[in-house]
Motif scaffolding. Structure first.
Motif, mmCIF file in Angstrom:
data_model
loop_
_atom_site.group_PDB
_atom_site.id
_atom_site.type_symbol
_atom_site.label_atom_id
_atom_site.label_comp_id
_atom_site.label_asym_id
_atom_site.label_seq_id
_atom_site.Cartn_x
_atom_site.Cartn_y
_atom_site.Cartn_z
ATOM 1 N N GLY A 1 -8.530 14.694 21.158
ATOM 2 C CA GLY A 1 -8.543 13.553 20.236
ATOM 3 C C GLY A 1 -8.418 12.230 20.953
ATOM 4 O O GLY A 1 -9.031 11.236 20.569
ATOM 5 N N ASN A 2 -7.622 12.197 22.034
ATOM 6 C CA ASN A 2 -7.368 10.914 22.689
ATOM 7 C C ASN A 2 -8.273 10.654 23.901
ATOM 8 O O ASN A 2 -7.972 9.795 24.711
ATOM 9 C CB ASN A 2 -5.893 10.771 23.062
ATOM 10 N N LYS B 1 -17.350 -1.617 23.511
ATOM 11 C CA LYS B 1 -16.566 -1.402 24.728
ATOM 12 C C LYS B 1 -16.120 0.044 24.733
ATOM 13 O O LYS B 1 -15.341 0.462 23.872
ATOM 14 C CB LYS B 1 -15.367 -2.359 24.727
ATOM 15 N N ILE C 1 -6.249 1.065 19.338
ATOM 16 C CA ILE C 1 -6.424 1.789 20.610
ATOM 17 C C ILE C 1 -5.592 1.143 21.731
ATOM 18 O O ILE C 1 -4.866 1.850 22.428
ATOM 19 C CB ILE C 1 -7.920 1.989 20.962
ATOM 20 N N ALA D 1 -14.586 11.303 20.329
ATOM 21 C CA ALA D 1 -14.758 12.022 19.060
ATOM 22 C C ALA D 1 -15.433 11.146 18.008
ATOM 23 O O ALA D 1 -16.094 11.643 17.097
ATOM 24 C CB ALA D 1 -13.403 12.507 18.541
ATOM 25 N N GLU D 2 -15.274 9.809 18.143
ATOM 26 C CA GLU D 2 -15.903 8.900 17.185
ATOM 27 C C GLU D 2 -17.403 8.780 17.415
ATOM 28 O O GLU D 2 -18.110 8.244 16.562
ATOM 29 C CB GLU D 2 -15.278 7.493 17.290
ATOM 30 N N ALA D 3 -17.869 9.225 18.578
ATOM 31 C CA ALA D 3 -19.304 9.131 18.873
ATOM 32 C C ALA D 3 -20.031 10.419 18.520
ATOM 33 O O ALA D 3 -21.213 10.568 18.838
ATOM 34 C CB ALA D 3 -19.513 8.784 20.345
ATOM 35 N N LYS E 1 -2.604 2.969 23.799
ATOM 36 C CA LYS E 1 -2.552 3.013 25.268
ATOM 37 C C LYS E 1 -1.196 2.568 25.789
ATOM 38 O O LYS E 1 -0.728 3.052 26.804
ATOM 39 C CB LYS E 1 -3.643 2.115 25.860
ATOM 40 N N ARG F 1 -12.265 13.054 10.846
ATOM 41 C CA ARG F 1 -13.231 12.040 10.393
ATOM 42 C C ARG F 1 -13.708 12.366 8.978
ATOM 43 O O ARG F 1 -14.813 12.860 8.776
ATOM 44 C CB ARG F 1 -14.421 11.987 11.354
ATOM 45 N N PHE G 1 -2.982 13.412 20.317
ATOM 46 C CA PHE G 1 -3.094 13.484 18.857
ATOM 47 C C PHE G 1 -4.432 14.131 18.529
ATOM 48 O O PHE G 1 -5.310 14.217 19.394
ATOM 49 C CB PHE G 1 -3.006 12.083 18.225
ATOM 50 N N CYS H 1 -14.130 1.576 26.534
ATOM 51 C CA CYS H 1 -12.696 1.808 26.751
ATOM 52 C C CYS H 1 -11.925 1.686 25.452
ATOM 53 O O CYS H 1 -10.741 1.988 25.410
ATOM 54 C CB CYS H 1 -12.124 0.835 27.780
ATOM 55 N N THR H 2 -12.585 1.207 24.390
ATOM 56 C CA THR H 2 -11.884 0.991 23.128
ATOM 57 C C THR H 2 -12.588 1.745 22.007
ATOM 58 O O THR H 2 -12.850 1.222 20.928
ATOM 59 C CB THR H 2 -11.726 -0.525 22.856
ATOM 60 N N MET H 3 -12.934 2.981 22.334
ATOM 61 C CA MET H 3 -13.550 3.883 21.360
ATOM 62 C C MET H 3 -13.262 5.298 21.859
ATOM 63 O O MET H 3 -13.267 5.543 23.069
ATOM 64 C CB MET H 3 -15.049 3.628 21.344
ATOM 65 N N PHE H 4 -13.012 6.205 20.936
ATOM 66 C CA PHE H 4 -12.781 7.595 21.331
ATOM 67 C C PHE H 4 -14.099 8.362 21.340
ATOM 68 O O PHE H 4 -14.996 8.101 20.527
ATOM 69 C CB PHE H 4 -11.798 8.266 20.373
ATOM 70 N N LEU I 1 -10.978 8.877 25.682
ATOM 71 C CA LEU I 1 -11.746 7.639 25.491
ATOM 72 C C LEU I 1 -13.204 7.879 25.883
ATOM 73 O O LEU I 1 -13.503 8.739 26.704
ATOM 74 C CB LEU I 1 -11.170 6.524 26.363
ATOM 75 N N ASP J 1 -9.469 -1.909 31.014
ATOM 76 C CA ASP J 1 -8.994 -0.874 30.085
ATOM 77 C C ASP J 1 -8.242 -1.479 28.897
ATOM 78 O O ASP J 1 -7.529 -0.791 28.188
ATOM 79 C CB ASP J 1 -8.116 0.153 30.824
#
Ligand SMILES: Cc1cc2nc3c(=O)[nH]c(=O)nc-3n(C[C@H](O)[C@H](O)[C@H](O)COP(=O)(O)OP(=O)(O)OC[C@H]3O[C@@H](n4cnc5c(N)ncnc54)[C@H](O)[C@@H]3O)c2cc1C
Ligand code: FES
Ligand code: FES
Lengths: 161, 263
Positions: A19-20, A58, B34, A65-67, B38, B8, B4, A60-63, A22, A41
């Motif tokens: 899940g985490n 960016k 995010i 799993a979201e893609a 971090k 979705r 975690f 570095c600011t997207m997981f 990036l 980062d």
């Protein structure tokens, strides 16, 4: 862990991710596409810029799993298969738009998305669009010049400042 | 980051039930959450991504004339699609952060977070907007409750935001040059029943309405109307970017500029 499937530079990939994880780690560590750089980062520098479903983000600011299900393109997908640079990359080379090159992948991805939205930007529009991209070497002038040149505009009158 | 799971959901109902799990938290554009994860300042066990929920996306004009924006709509979409209906709001959205941030960050995330220097809280309060959640409708005047504090209950989701469209409006933002957040910014909106003025980036208590300026501008909607007014810097944010007194001064300057921009 969850399974994700996406297209990266036109190639379908399926992988298990946490899940985490990036997007930067997924691209660099799982797919070995290390052209997407991690500068800060913390969403400040834009070195990690990629396109997800055609929009600049960016990584570095997207997981990762979201893609899931998305079309992703990275700097590795910008040149032709035989290594021929695209017009933006070539303009960066011709106009000395890079020095160490660390920021360059993010700059090229940002420039590609600018020129898609606005094919003939003014100098001010280029500078404004690059708000989220930091370069520690060039002082930006030649980056801006390269992008204007890539848009087909005459930059011969712009001095190398 | 702590570990975690991520889910979705594709409907508000499924998101609400996913958020009912212990230590679950909503994830929208992730542009604030995010970085927080971090820094290990949050430790959810499940993140419930809201970006795949079609009913929370988009911009439309309702029959009442109000502008409705889905809670999961990105800043970039608002900048593009609200431009013909509510230009000042579209311009505000198009001035948030940078293009990559605008392609991910959402109105719902911004209002839920209620950063004291964020842009959308000023537009929502300055327009007298209504925050619509999965359970109720909250007037902007009741919604903002101090920096990073809102009327939202645990697990409550902002599904849309409804803006009455003003006769004229303007937003003037003095940018903190590194982050592009508002060092101080003012949103001014003129309605048939009066003018509203909302200030962000200045007060220790988050976004607020400047009622003296509202009264002055309601009788004379011109930059000069606020020339004699001033605020005290005592309760204003003081940091390395500016003192409270400096921010108090900026409120006056930005109010004039916002009125000038509204035309
Ligand atoms: C470089 C940079 C520059 C920026 N500049 C600006 C600026 O100039 N002005 C400005 O206003 N902002 C700025 N931001 C912040 C940006 O607008 C964020 O996108 C926004 O504050 C948070 O939205 P998000 O969708 O990313 O939310 P997330 O980060 O996903 O979530 C933020 C919080 O809101 C909660 N949440 C999210 N969506 C909902 C919902 N629908 N209902 C209930 N709770 C929800 C989450 O659980 C979390 O607690 C900037 C950010 C960056 C990284
Ligand atoms: S590494 Fe992503 S913005 Fe710097
Ligand atoms: S060329 Fe070195 S950081 Fe830009």
């Amino acid at each position: 862990m969850a399974e994700v499937t996406m297209k990266v530079n036109g190639k379908a990939v399926t992988k298990s991710v946490k899940g985490n994880t990036l997007m930067t780690d997924f691209l660099r560590d799982e797919l070995r596409l290390t052209g997407t750089h991690v500068g800060c980062d913390t969403s400040q520098c834009g070195a990690c810029n990629i396109h997800v479903n055609g929009s600049l983000v960016k990584a570095c600011t997207m997981f990762a799993a979201e893609a899931d299900g998305a079309e992703v393109s990275t700097i590795e997908g910008q040149s032709a298969a035989d290594g021929t640079l695209n017009v933006i990359q070539q303009a960066f080379q011709d106009h000395h738009g890079l020095q160490c090159g660390f920021c360059t992948p993010g700059m090229v991805m940002a420039a590609a998305s600018l020129l898609k939205e606005n094919p003939k930007p003014s100098e001010a529009e280029v500078r404004d669009y690059l708000e989220g991209n930091i370069c520690r070497c060039t002082g930006y002038h030649n980056i801006v010049k390269a992008i204007l040149a890539a848009s087909g505009q005459d930059v011969s009158a712009i001095a190398a400042e | 980051m702590y570990s975690f799971d991520m889910v979705r959901p594709t409907s508000v109902a499924d998101a609400v039930s996913a958020l009912g799990q212990e230590e679950a938290q909503a994830l929208s554009g992730g542009q604030t959450l995010i970085p927080t994860l971090k820094q290990r300042l949050a430790s959810p066990s499940v993140l419930v991504s809201l970006t795949g929920i079609a009913e929370m996306q988009g911009v439309c004009r309702e029959d009442s004339g109000d502008l409705a924006i889905g809670g999961g709509t990105t800043h970039a979409t608002v900048a593009a699609e609200a431009a013909s209906i509510y230009p000042a709001l579209a311009k505000l959205a198009g001035g948030i952060g940078d293009p990559a941030v605008r392609n991910r960050g959402t109105i719902g995330g911004s209002l839920a977070n209620n950063d004291p220097s964020a842009c959308y809280p000023a537009a929502a309060l300055g327009s007298g907007a209504t925050i619509v959640t999965n359970t109720r409708e909250i007037a902007a005047d009741d919604y903002f409750q101090g920096m990073f504090t809102t009327a939202l209950e645990e697990g409550e989701i902002i599904t849309s935001v409804r803006f009455p469209v003003p006769e004229a409006a303007g937003y003037a933002k003095f940018e903190q040059p590194a982050s592009r957040f508002a060092l101080t910014a003012v949103y001014v909106a003129k309605y048939a029943d009066g003018v509203r003025v909302a200030v962000t980036g200045a007060s220790e208590n988050g976004v607020f309405r400047w009622t003296e300026a509202e009264a002055a501008l309601s009788s004379n909607f011109s930059p000069d109307a606020v020339a004699g007014l001033s605020l005290s810097g005592d309760d204003m944010i003081s940091d390395l970017h500016g003192t409270g007194a400096y921010r108090a001064h900026l409120v006056g300057v930005m109010t004039k500029r916002a009125v000038a921009a509204a035309g």
